[in-house]
Design a protein around this motif. Structure first.
Motif, PDB file in Angstrom:
ATOM      1  N   ASP A 142       0.743  -1.022  -0.058  1.00  0.00           N
ATOM      2  CA  ASP A 142       0.069   0.259  -0.044  1.00  0.00           C
ATOM      3  C   ASP A 142       1.127   1.070   0.019  1.00  0.00           C
ATOM      4  O   ASP A 142       2.017   1.511   0.559  1.00  0.00           O
ATOM      5  N   SER A 143       1.441   1.872  -1.438  1.00  0.00           N
ATOM      6  CA  SER A 143       1.784   3.626  -1.525  1.00  0.00           C
ATOM      7  C   SER A 143       1.781   4.365  -0.047  1.00  0.00           C
ATOM      8  O   SER A 143       2.836   4.965  -0.410  1.00  0.00           O
ATOM      9  N   VAL A 144       0.250   4.480  -0.195  1.00  0.00           N
ATOM     10  CA  VAL A 144      -0.120   5.753   0.654  1.00  0.00           C
ATOM     11  C   VAL A 144      -0.043   5.342   2.191  1.00  0.00           C
ATOM     12  O   VAL A 144       0.935   6.208   3.242  1.00  0.00           O
ATOM     13  N   ASP A 145      -0.497   3.861   2.640  1.00  0.00           N
ATOM     14  CA  ASP A 145      -0.433   3.638   4.066  1.00  0.00           C
ATOM     15  C   ASP A 145       1.014   3.337   4.476  1.00  0.00           C
ATOM     16  O   ASP A 145       0.931   2.246   5.690  1.00  0.00           O
ATOM     17  N   ASN A 146       2.064   3.345   3.516  1.00  0.00           N
ATOM     18  CA  ASN A 146       3.370   2.797   4.015  1.00  0.00           C
ATOM     19  C   ASN A 146       2.792   1.324   4.028  1.00  0.00           C
ATOM     20  O   ASN A 146       3.151   1.630   6.049  1.00  0.00           O
ATOM     21  N   CYS A 147       2.718   0.333   4.043  1.00  0.00           N
ATOM     22  CA  CYS A 147       2.691  -1.163   4.977  1.00  0.00           C
ATOM     23  C   CYS A 147       2.391  -2.218   4.056  1.00  0.00           C
ATOM     24  O   CYS A 147       2.571  -1.516   2.507  1.00  0.00           O
ATOM     25  N   VAL A 148       2.431  -2.852   3.985  1.00  0.00           N
ATOM     26  CA  VAL A 148       1.734  -4.613   3.060  1.00  0.00           C
ATOM     27  C   VAL A 148       0.852  -5.185   3.989  1.00  0.00           C
ATOM     28  O   VAL A 148       0.510  -5.924   4.940  1.00  0.00           O
ATOM     29  N   GLN A 149      -0.260  -5.485   3.649  1.00  0.00           N
ATOM     30  CA  GLN A 149      -0.899  -5.767   3.729  1.00  0.00           C
ATOM     31  C   GLN A 149      -1.520  -7.655   3.352  1.00  0.00           C
ATOM     32  O   GLN A 149      -0.746  -7.776   2.018  1.00  0.00           O
ATOM     33  N   VAL A 150      -1.458  -8.796   4.032  1.00  0.00           N
ATOM     34  CA  VAL A 150      -1.207  -9.846   3.805  1.00  0.00           C
ATOM     35  C   VAL A 150      -3.232 -10.940   3.892  1.00  0.00           C
ATOM     36  O   VAL A 150      -3.470 -10.936   4.471  1.00  0.00           O
ATOM     37  N   PHE A 151      -3.328 -11.315   2.853  1.00  0.00           N
ATOM     38  CA  PHE A 151      -3.901 -12.533   2.914  1.00  0.00           C
ATOM     39  C   PHE A 151      -4.052 -14.069   2.293  1.00  0.00           C
ATOM     40  O   PHE A 151      -2.599 -13.890   1.917  1.00  0.00           O
ATOM     41  N   SER A 152      -4.933 -14.337   2.767  1.00  0.00           N
ATOM     42  CA  SER A 152      -4.430 -15.834   2.775  1.00  0.00           C
ATOM     43  C   SER A 152      -5.150 -16.102   0.795  1.00  0.00           C
ATOM     44  O   SER A 152      -5.685 -14.838  -0.100  1.00  0.00           O
ATOM     45  N   ALA A 153      -4.952 -17.868   0.450  1.00  0.00           N
ATOM     46  CA  ALA A 153      -4.971 -17.990  -1.134  1.00  0.00           C
ATOM     47  C   ALA A 153      -6.627 -17.519  -1.787  1.00  0.00           C
ATOM     48  O   ALA A 153      -6.666 -17.115  -2.278  1.00  0.00           O
ATOM     49  N   ALA A 154      -7.196 -18.020   0.075  1.00  0.00           N
ATOM     50  CA  ALA A 154      -8.800 -17.372  -0.643  1.00  0.00           C
ATOM     51  C   ALA A 154      -9.312 -16.085  -0.709  1.00  0.00           C
ATOM     52  O   ALA A 154     -10.691 -15.836  -1.116  1.00  0.00           O
ATOM     53  N   GLY A 155      -7.918 -14.741  -0.632  1.00  0.00           N
ATOM     54  CA  GLY A 155      -8.383 -13.831   0.361  1.00  0.00           C
ATOM     55  C   GLY A 155      -8.687 -12.918   1.485  1.00  0.00           C
ATOM     56  O   GLY A 155      -9.485 -11.575   1.170  1.00  0.00           O
ATOM     57  N   ASP A 156      -8.969 -13.484   1.804  1.00  0.00           N
ATOM     58  CA  ASP A 156      -9.452 -12.975   3.100  1.00  0.00           C
ATOM     59  C   ASP A 156      -8.053 -12.264   4.020  1.00  0.00           C
ATOM     60  O   ASP A 156      -6.751 -12.655   3.911  1.00  0.00           O
ATOM     61  N   TYR A 157      -8.587 -10.990   4.577  1.00  0.00           N
ATOM     62  CA  TYR A 157      -7.752 -10.710   5.208  1.00  0.00           C
ATOM     63  C   TYR A 157      -6.062 -11.177   6.218  1.00  0.00           C
ATOM     64  O   TYR A 157      -7.497 -12.032   7.049  1.00  0.00           O
ATOM     65  N   LEU A 158      -5.213 -11.313   6.825  1.00  0.00           N
ATOM     66  CA  LEU A 158      -4.468 -11.860   7.382  1.00  0.00           C
ATOM     67  C   LEU A 158      -3.874 -10.781   8.197  1.00  0.00           C
ATOM     68  O   LEU A 158      -4.635 -11.442   9.673  1.00  0.00           O
ATOM     69  N   SER A 159      -3.327 -10.574   8.493  1.00  0.00           N
ATOM     70  CA  SER A 159      -1.977  -9.116   8.758  1.00  0.00           C
ATOM     71  C   SER A 159      -1.887  -8.066   8.037  1.00  0.00           C
ATOM     72  O   SER A 159      -1.849  -8.493   6.596  1.00  0.00           O
ATOM     73  N   THR A 201       8.391 -14.304   5.902  1.00  0.00           N
ATOM     74  CA  THR A 201       6.511 -14.518   5.196  1.00  0.00           C
ATOM     75  C   THR A 201       5.456 -14.394   6.563  1.00  0.00           C
ATOM     76  O   THR A 201       4.603 -14.021   6.163  1.00  0.00           O
ATOM     77  N   ASN A 202       5.867 -14.119   7.804  1.00  0.00           N
ATOM     78  CA  ASN A 202       5.174 -13.251   9.173  1.00  0.00           C
ATOM     79  C   ASN A 202       5.203 -12.289   8.853  1.00  0.00           C
ATOM     80  O   ASN A 202       5.355 -11.608  10.077  1.00  0.00           O
ATOM     81  N   GLY A 203       6.529 -11.207   7.990  1.00  0.00           N
ATOM     82  CA  GLY A 203       6.421  -9.670   7.561  1.00  0.00           C
ATOM     83  C   GLY A 203       7.269  -9.774   9.536  1.00  0.00           C
ATOM     84  O   GLY A 203       7.881  -8.266   9.456  1.00  0.00           O
ATOM     85  N   VAL A 204       8.381 -10.287   9.436  1.00  0.00           N
ATOM     86  CA  VAL A 204       9.431 -10.530  10.264  1.00  0.00           C
ATOM     87  C   VAL A 204      10.556  -9.102   9.400  1.00  0.00           C
ATOM     88  O   VAL A 204      12.031 -10.240   8.456  1.00  0.00           O
TER      89      VAL A 204
END
Length: 885
Positions: A142-159, A201-204
């Motif tokens: 997300d170039s404006v929110d300065n983060c990376v959003q993570v989703f499951s393979a089905a498209g559900d938000y994770l973290s 892959t856990n964002g560390v």
């Protein structure tokens, strides 16, 4: 100055890249690079790249959608998207994940939306790069929110991970992202910090490569990242490629440890192997190539090593066994050879090409011939889309006892026609007609041809018989010399009204209708009726309705209406406009200005206080009911209702009661119909759901973009009879153009300005309204001499039919470029204008007030009523000191 201009353009391309739009065990050795021909077919402004498992690759282009190419660079498909596309990745199932501004959509390869990631719209502030790991998990920057959003393979938000800053693990405008499969880490391009950060892959956070600057292992505005692996049985990480938009190059490094610089690929320029503001790069393992989204309007290709797959531009080999020069057989067998893997098609006389049978390198086909000379075209196409064409000519000789008839127009616009054909040697023919009075004169231009001039044909169908001895053929010709019959329901010419949005309903009786246009714009006809809105400009507006049939017969209805906001108050509360009814009497009611005289179709209405009512007896078909209010001072206002009276089912849209313009993002339509009917609805010709409860129904109308939404609701009863009700909603979220061009010093005597021709201009101060103006032709003026007003609060506002407003004051008569209102004109204002220009965000009235600056003529801004790239250029020129307006 040339250096300064170059700096301006370079900064602009870098800024454009920020919003996703352009004007375009590892081996520690530098790659062997071969410059390959670039791909330009269909490319306008490439942004992001993705590749599927078979070597096809996909290019997102905000001005063209998603472009799909095969490995040879052949454009296979254009996949549309509802918004300008940004990041893209191909799932294991072959679907596409595509960034769409504030959401990411999962699309099939026709462009059909399957679902949205997370909560859908609003999940992101600006979705940019997209990557998948080896489990199918989805990562989006997300170039404006300065983060990376993570989703499951089905498209559900994770973290999510990352935050704004310059520290390790923080971002300033993250853009590209790639999954490094050997270490199972994510490489995130941190654009404004000039680096690439790695995370598990856990964002560390794991490590950082590159730093801000120019030179080896330094980046100025990186945008895309990709990895190359060895071809070993167990692939090992070999090289890392990073596209730097500002440096117009791709930097190649050995990514192990703290990174080792290997080489550059590309440099600034428009020649072979050169780049302008590259926005993404992917390593094509199938073709051993580096694929780069080049901001100059192309996809650049570079061969890596010696195993690269070049773009195939060689036409396939093709031969044609020579056919006979002439034949008496109507079907002709053709054959030849072709390059293995190619396809062959054959056409005759420019007709539809038919596929040949290909077996190995041999091909064969059978084609039908027409009498006389036949031009045969054989075309071979290889997998890369290269073509080879061969031609031959074969004559079909007609036996002496036969004749043919050349194609005869099924519909003509006169009572006479000429038919022609071929004949055998010495054959004579007769031509007769079932139409009384028709006469045919046969002649023979050559020994092998004939023609017949036929006169006296009747309106409608005519059967002609061509005979020779015992052989005959029949042809049918339909005559249509009559103009279409038009019935137009709209206000009468010269009517004065305060309603900007006027409905025009047309009943057209024409069996061979070609087109129906209102003011030059085609309007669809449903069950013999069409409906469209016309937005009145200030002063007089011409309305022209033209129907044309397939042979050019034309009917036109022209009238002129006058928009005048000062006419007496007049409203119709019942019934709604454009309704269908089986009842011969309809009662109208409404309100009008006190003491006004109200007539309905010229007959006095019953008045009660400010209310009025009147019954009207309908005639079969389309009825226009005109309601006029007249005051003692002579002012008049006119409204109309359109009612269709027949035996079809009754159906009406009650809310909104007539055509309307809205600035909202959605609307609800409500209506009623008879019990026992089925309903179907379309919006701009596409079916939409209808919610029905008893005799009531409703339709949800998303107004996703600006323009006219033509709604048609068709009721069908048990006998099959149909009736359609219409409503048109104009979505308009763009404020009208407004500029003060005259005296703007304290205590002005005269105000001068310009505004859109369909805008009402109001001048007011803190005490109230001073004047309401309708600037015909776009210019307005107001003399303030003799008026009491407060200079400090003097304000001019323009309003359009949808209620959009744009205001200017004496303190701020022209746009300044300060879009975010922080008192300064900076790159942040340029970014906001660019986001608006590419459709990433919707503009506000304040955005138009301060951001609509272009064009700039002789150092003065000339707002044109839209926010586009030209506005961004002019504001950027002001930021860097080139312009001083």
């Amino acid at each position: 100055m040339r250096e300064l201009k170059h700096r301006v353009m370079t900064i602009l391309m870098a800024v454009v890249a920020m919003v996703g739009w352009a004007t375009g065990g590892s081996a520690a050795t530098a790659p062997q690079v071969t410059v390959l021909p670039s791909i330009v077919d269909g490319v306008k402004t490439p942004v992001r790249l993705a590749e599927d498992a078979t070597g096809n690759f996909f290019v997102t282009d905000p001005r063209g959608g998603i472009l799909k190419y095969n490995g040879s660079g052949k454009l296979l498909q254009l996949i549309p998207t509802p918004r300008p596309p940004q990041g893209v990745v191909v799932t294991s199932a072959g679907s596409l994940l595509v960034g769409q501004g504030d959401y990411v959509a999962l699309l099939d390869q026709t462009g059909k939306e399957l679902r949205r990631l997370g909560a859908g719209a609003g999940q992101f502030q600006m979705a940019n790069g997209i990557a998948l790991d080896d489990t199918g998990r989805i990562y989006v920057t997300d170039s404006v929110d300065n983060c990376v959003q993570v989703f499951s393979a089905a498209g559900d938000y994770l973290s999510r991970f990352g935050s704004t800053g310059i520290g390790l693990g923080q971002f300033s405008t993250p853009t590209g992202i790639a999954f490094e499969k050997e270490a199972r880490q994510l490489a995130v391009v941190d654009s404004l910090n000039g680096r690439v950060e790695f995370f598990d892959t856990n964002g560390v956070y794991q490590k950082t490569l590159f730093s801000f600057g120019s030179g080896p292992l330094k980046l100025t505005l990186p945008q895309g990242v990709s990895f190359e692996y060895t071809t070993d049985a167990v692939p090992k990480l070999s090289r890392m490629y990073v596209a730097d938009s500002f440096q117009s190059s791709v930097q190649v490094i050995d990514p192990t440890g703290s990174g080792t610089f290997l080489s550059y690929i590309g440099e600034y320029g428009a020649g072979p192997g050169q780049l302008i503001a590259p926005l993404d790069a992917i390593y094509d393992a199938v073709g051993s190539r580096l694929v780069v989204a080049n901001g100059a309007g192309s996809v650049a290709l570079f061969g890596i090593g010696t195993g690269y797959v070049p773009v195939d531009t060689t036409p396939p080999a093709l031969t044609l066994n020579a056919p006979p020069a002439s034949t008496s057989a109507a079907n002709l067998a053709l054959s030849g050879t072709v390059e293995a893997g190619a396809t062959v098609k054959v056409s005759v006389n420019g007709g539809i090409a038919v596929g040949a049978t290909v077996s190995g390198t041999a091909w064969s086909a059978s084609v039908g011939l027409a009498a006389g000379s036949n031009a045969i075209t054989v075309t071979a196409a290889d997998g890369a889309g290269n073509l080879t064409t061969l031609n031959a000519t074969v004559a079909l000789v007609i036996p002496a006892t036969t004749f043919t008839i050349n194609p005869v127009p099924a519909l003509i616009g006169s009572t006479g026609t000429t038919i022609t054909g071929t004949r055998g040697s010495g054959v004579t023919l007769t031509v007769t007609s079932t139409t009384a009075g028709a006469v045919a004169t046969v002649s023979y231009p050559t020994a092998s041809t004939w023609q017949a001039s036929v006169t006296g044909l009747a309106e409608g169908g005519n059967q002609l018989t061509v005979a020779s001895g015992g052989a005959f053929e029949n042809v049918t010709v339909t005559v249509d010399t009559r103009a279409p019959q038009l019935t137009v329901s709209a206000l009468a010419t010269g009517s004065h009204t305060a309603e900007r949005v006027q409905n025009v309903t047309v009943a057209v009786n024409e069996p061979h209708l070609q087109s129906l246009k209102v003011n030059g714009v085609a309007v669809p006809v449903v069950n013999g009726v069409a409906s469209t809105p016309v937005i009145l400009v200030n002063g007089s507006t011409a309305i022209s309705v033209t129907a044309v049939d397939q042979v050019g017969n034309t009917a036109t209805d022209t009238r002129s209406l006058v928009f005048d906001p000062q006419v007496p108050d007049l409203a119709i509360t019942a019934p709604a406009d454009v309704i269908r009814t089986r009842t011969s009497v309809v009662e109208l009611s409404g309100s009008a200005a006190a003491s006004a005289t109200v007539t309905v179709n010229g007959q006095p209405a019953t008045i009660s206080n400010t209310g009025w009512s009147q019954r009207v007896t309908l005639t079969p078909g389309l009825n226009t009911i005109a309601v006029t209010a007249t005051t003692g001072s002579g002012g008049t206002a006119t409204l109309k209702r359109t009612v269709y009276y027949d035996n079809a089912p009754a159906v009406m849209i009650a809310t909104p009661p007539d055509d309307t313009a809205l600035s909202a993002g959605s609307a609800m339509l409500y209506g009623t119909t008879e019990d026992g009917v089925t309903l179907a609805a379309t919006v701009n010709g596409s079916a939409v759901p209808v919610t029905k409860s008893g005799s009531s129904f409703s339709i949800s109308l998303p107004l996703t973009g600006e323009g006219t939404y033509a709604v048609a609701v068709t009721a069908t009863d048990a006998t099959g009879a149909k009736a359609t009700a219409f409503r048109n909603v104009v979505a308009d979220r763009t404020p009208p153009r407004l500029l003060l061009t005259g005296q703007t010093v304290p205590a002005p005597a005269i105000l001068l300005g310009t505004a859109d021709a369909d805008a009402t201009v109001t001048v007011e101060d803190r005490n109230g309204t001073l004047a309401v103006l309708t600037p015909a032709g776009g210019s307005w003026s107001l003399t303030l001499s003799g008026l009491a007003y407060d200079t400090a609060t003097l304000r001019v506002t323009a309003a359009d039919a949808a209620g959009n407003l744009l205001a200017r004051t004496l303190a701020a008569p022209v746009p300044t470029g300060d879009v975010n209102g922080d008192g300064k004109v900076t790159v942040s204002d340029v970014l906001q204008v660019l986001r608006i220009a590419v459709g990433a965000v919707s503009p506000t009235a304040d955005d138009y007030t301060n951001g609509d600056v272009a064009p700039v003529v002789n150092g003065k801004v000339q707002p044109d009523g839209k926010i586009d790239i030209q506005d961004a250029v002019e504001i950027l020129r002001k930021v860097v000191g080139v312009a001083t307006w």
